[in-house]
Each structure stands twice: as structure tokens, then as C-alpha cells.
Design an enzyme around this catalytic site. Sequence first.
Site, PDB file in Angstrom:
ATOM      1  N   TYR A   1      49.600  35.996  51.168  1.00 40.41           N
ATOM      2  CA  TYR A   1      50.262  35.411  52.343  1.00 40.41           C
ATOM      3  C   TYR A   1      49.237  35.075  53.429  1.00 40.41           C
ATOM      4  O   TYR A   1      49.157  33.941  53.909  1.00 40.41           O
ATOM      5  CB  TYR A   1      51.329  36.374  52.875  1.00 40.41           C
TER       6      TYR A   1
HETATM    7  N1  UFG Z   1      58.381  48.965  56.356  1.00 41.52           N
HETATM    8  C1  UFG Z   1      58.897  50.143  55.883  1.00 41.52           C
HETATM    9  N2  UFG Z   1      60.105  50.112  55.275  1.00 41.52           N
HETATM   10  C2  UFG Z   1      60.814  48.969  55.096  1.00 41.52           C
HETATM   11  C3  UFG Z   1      60.283  47.760  55.605  1.00 41.52           C
HETATM   12  C4  UFG Z   1      59.046  47.805  56.228  1.00 41.52           C
HETATM   13  O1  UFG Z   1      58.282  51.199  55.999  1.00 41.52           O
HETATM   14  O2  UFG Z   1      61.904  49.006  54.515  1.00 41.52           O
HETATM   15  C5  UFG Z   1      57.080  48.999  57.039  1.00 41.52           C
HETATM   16  C6  UFG Z   1      56.054  48.120  56.364  1.00 41.52           C
HETATM   17  O3  UFG Z   1      55.425  48.796  55.325  1.00 41.52           O
HETATM   18  C7  UFG Z   1      55.156  47.792  57.543  1.00 41.52           C
HETATM   19  C8  UFG Z   1      56.097  47.777  58.753  1.00 41.52           C
HETATM   20  O4  UFG Z   1      57.246  48.491  58.333  1.00 41.52           O
HETATM   21  O5  UFG Z   1      54.242  48.825  57.715  1.00 41.52           O
HETATM   22  C9  UFG Z   1      56.506  46.393  59.162  1.00 41.52           C
HETATM   23  O6  UFG Z   1      56.947  45.713  57.996  1.00 41.52           O
HETATM   24  P1  UFG Z   1      57.693  44.309  58.047  1.00 41.52           P
HETATM   25  O7  UFG Z   1      58.007  43.928  56.642  1.00 41.52           O
HETATM   26  O8  UFG Z   1      58.792  44.352  59.035  1.00 41.52           O
HETATM   27  O9  UFG Z   1      56.592  43.351  58.659  1.00 41.52           O
HETATM   28  P2  UFG Z   1      55.119  43.070  58.113  1.00 41.52           P
HETATM   29  O10 UFG Z   1      54.209  43.763  59.083  1.00 41.52           O
HETATM   30  O11 UFG Z   1      54.902  43.327  56.693  1.00 41.52           O
HETATM   31  O12 UFG Z   1      55.099  41.510  58.163  1.00 41.52           O
HETATM   32  C10 UFG Z   1      55.132  40.868  59.344  1.00 41.52           C
HETATM   33  C11 UFG Z   1      55.623  39.450  59.196  1.00 41.52           C
HETATM   34  C12 UFG Z   1      54.591  38.638  58.512  1.00 41.52           C
HETATM   35  C13 UFG Z   1      53.280  38.842  59.177  1.00 41.52           C
HETATM   36  C14 UFG Z   1      52.924  40.275  59.033  1.00 41.52           C
HETATM   37  C15 UFG Z   1      51.539  40.651  59.430  1.00 41.52           C
HETATM   38  O13 UFG Z   1      56.803  39.408  58.455  1.00 41.52           O
HETATM   39  O14 UFG Z   1      54.950  37.290  58.595  1.00 41.52           O
HETATM   40  O15 UFG Z   1      53.852  40.953  59.840  1.00 41.52           O
HETATM   41  O16 UFG Z   1      51.226  41.837  58.723  1.00 41.52           O
HETATM   42  F1  UFG Z   1      52.324  38.106  58.658  1.00 41.52           F
END
Ligand code: UFG
Length: 339
Positions: free
Chosen positions: A148
Site C-alpha cells: 500500500y
Molecule cells: N487495529 C487493531 N484491531 C483492529 C483494527 C485495527 O488492533 O481490529 C490496530 C491496527 O493494527 C493498527 C491500528 O489499530 O495498529 C490502526 O489500524 P487501522 O486499520 O484503523 O489503520 P491503519 O493505521 O492500518 O491504516 C491507516 C489508513 C491507511 C494509512 C495507514 C498508515 O487506513 O490508509 O493508516 O499506516 F495509510
Amino acid sequence: MNVLVTGGAGYIGSHAALRLLETGHAVTIVDDLSRGRRAAVDRLEPLGDLAFVETDIGARERVAGVFRDRRIDLVMHFGALAYVGESVEQPLRYYRSNAAGTLAVLEAMEDAGVTRIVFSSTCATYGAPSSEDIPITEDCPPQPINPYGRSKLMAERMVTDLADRKRAGGGDFAATILRYFNVTGCDPAGRLGEDHRPETHLVPICLEAALGGRPNVSIFGTDYATPDGTCIRDYVHVDDLIDAHLASMEALAPGDVRTYNVGTGRGHSVREVVDACRRVTGVDFDVTEAPRRPGDPPVLYADPSRIGRDLGWTARRTDLDTTIADAWRWKREHPNGYE
Ligand code: UFG
């Protein structure tokens, strides 16, 4: 201004379209509805001069017709796939959507003689910065750790290479690349919300658990080198993010390419977010500890001072509970999303 909004049926793109319409701009949404919601567009239709075209951005002739017929002045390019975990599983799909998709947008702009773009990028381009690079400035070396982030970085490079070429040739191309941190919340007036299928984002998942739609919330990784062992992110309200787009659009200057972090400048751990969701909803939903999710960097939060200095933008909603409260209001009223 006549603004083309790619991905305008999606979560962030629809919020941008809403604000553009409210501020008197004509909006043309191009969305293939692979992730976007037609119902979000329906809600926007009464608000102003809006056209919706259901197409893949790669359909060159069709998209050229849209640029011509709607006399497009500027592009906001949101259309993309944005799940870190999915990008690890299906890398080529991400390169097609995010890298090749941006290539198609830039080619369409060239064909139509359109020279202004605000591009949605991501803090995932930074990868897993070392502790001395936190909070992250735009000068932090981009070393993405998942497809990504790599696909978005490729897209950024296309924008900056094209801008460099145009500048060298005396052209007036202007671009702003916005690197979003974790976008959360929804329209405070409750007209639009966050309706991903599948949902993978932490806040909506917690809210679904609070509504009883999920038995529990899994915390992905509790052994990170952070104070409580869970990942730290910067949760920025979508309405603040859209302020940054409008400010960027207004500041676009011929020959200029700018890159800005858009975040609050504060980090919250997964456990802190879970606690905030429990507080806001008043529901003590269950949590389980699960293994790390592939592709997750431990700590990401912004130093947003460059956009503050240049454009006067700063996140107005820095209180996590307030941001979650907006998301909760919409979720409670729309437990099945737009359906
Ligand atoms: N998480 C959990 N449980 C869940 C969902 C998420 O523990 O059920 C954690 C993830 O592991 C992460 C944090 O919560 O540590 C945030 O996760 P999200 O999926 O909400 O967001 P991300 O940080 O993975 O992704 C977001 C955006 C992307 C962006 C990214 C940068 O969706 O577009 O941040 O890392 F690029």
C-alpha cells in the site's frame, strides 16, 4: 471552480465533495463503486452542481469526455485502495489501483490540459520510522514497508516527476500531495459517514462491537516497543482533513509542488482508542489480544507544522473523544451503513 473528485463515493472523497458543493464549486465524481457507495452520492445530489460518472479511471475515452463536458479545472484524486493488510495479500491489485490509477489520472489531465491536482497520499509512505524521526516531518525518508505504502509512493513520484518536467518546460503544473494519517470521524452534521466493506479500521470496528454487531475487538499486537505494547497512530478528523484540501486547493501556485503531513501531531495507542470508544459509547465491549497484523508499523504520528506554517492549517478537533463521538452518532443512526 469545476472540480473532478476521483473516488468521490468513498469515505473521504464524499466528504470532500460535500464541502466543495457547500462552498459553491461544481463537482464531478468519478468512481467505479468497487469500494464507494452510490448512496453517498445520492445524499450529495441535492446540494449543488454535481455529476456522477460510474467508471474506472483507466477508461481513457470516457474519462476524457468527462474532463471535456464538465470543463474540469482541478482534480482531487482520492480513488484508491487503502487497506494495509489487504495490500500485503493482494499486492498487484494495489499497484494497479493506486499506481496505475494515478498514472491514468495524470494522463487524462495532460490530454485535457488540466494542470492542478491535490493528491491523497498517506503516512504509510514513511514505513516504520525510527524513534528519532517521530513525530514525522515531511523530510523523514520514505521507506514504505507494505505494498500500500509503496504503491502510494510510486504515485507521488509520478506527480512530482511530471511537475518537474512541466516546470522545466515553463508549464504551470501545480500539485499538492497530502499525506494523511489515520482519518476518523464523519460529517458533524451527520449527512455522511464511514461505511467500508469490509471494515478493517479500528474506530468503526470498536463502534460495531459497541452496537453488538461484533462479539469483540481484537488488538493486533501487544508486544510493540510502545508504552502499553500496542501501536500508536495519529487520528485526524475527516472534517479537518477536508479543510486541508480546501486550503491546498486555494494555495495551488503554478510551478509549485508541495507535500504536507495532515495529522493532529498527537499519537494514541490502540488501547487508548479502545478506551475512548468505550467511554463515548458507554458500552464495555469485549477485547481480545491477537497477534500482530502484517505490515503494521509500531508508531506513526505527524509533525504537521509545515502545513501550519504555509497554509495556516491545523487540526481543530484534537480531542479523540469528540472525533469518535461524531463517528458514533452516524454509526448508531446507520448500523448497516448506507443500506
Ligand atoms: N487495529 C487493531 N484491531 C483492529 C483494527 C485495527 O488492533 O481490529 C490496530 C491496527 O493494527 C493498527 C491500528 O489499530 O495498529 C490502526 O489500524 P487501522 O486499520 O484503523 O489503520 P491503519 O493505521 O492500518 O491504516 C491507516 C489508513 C491507511 C494509512 C495507514 C498508515 O487506513 O490508509 O493508516 O499506516 F495509510
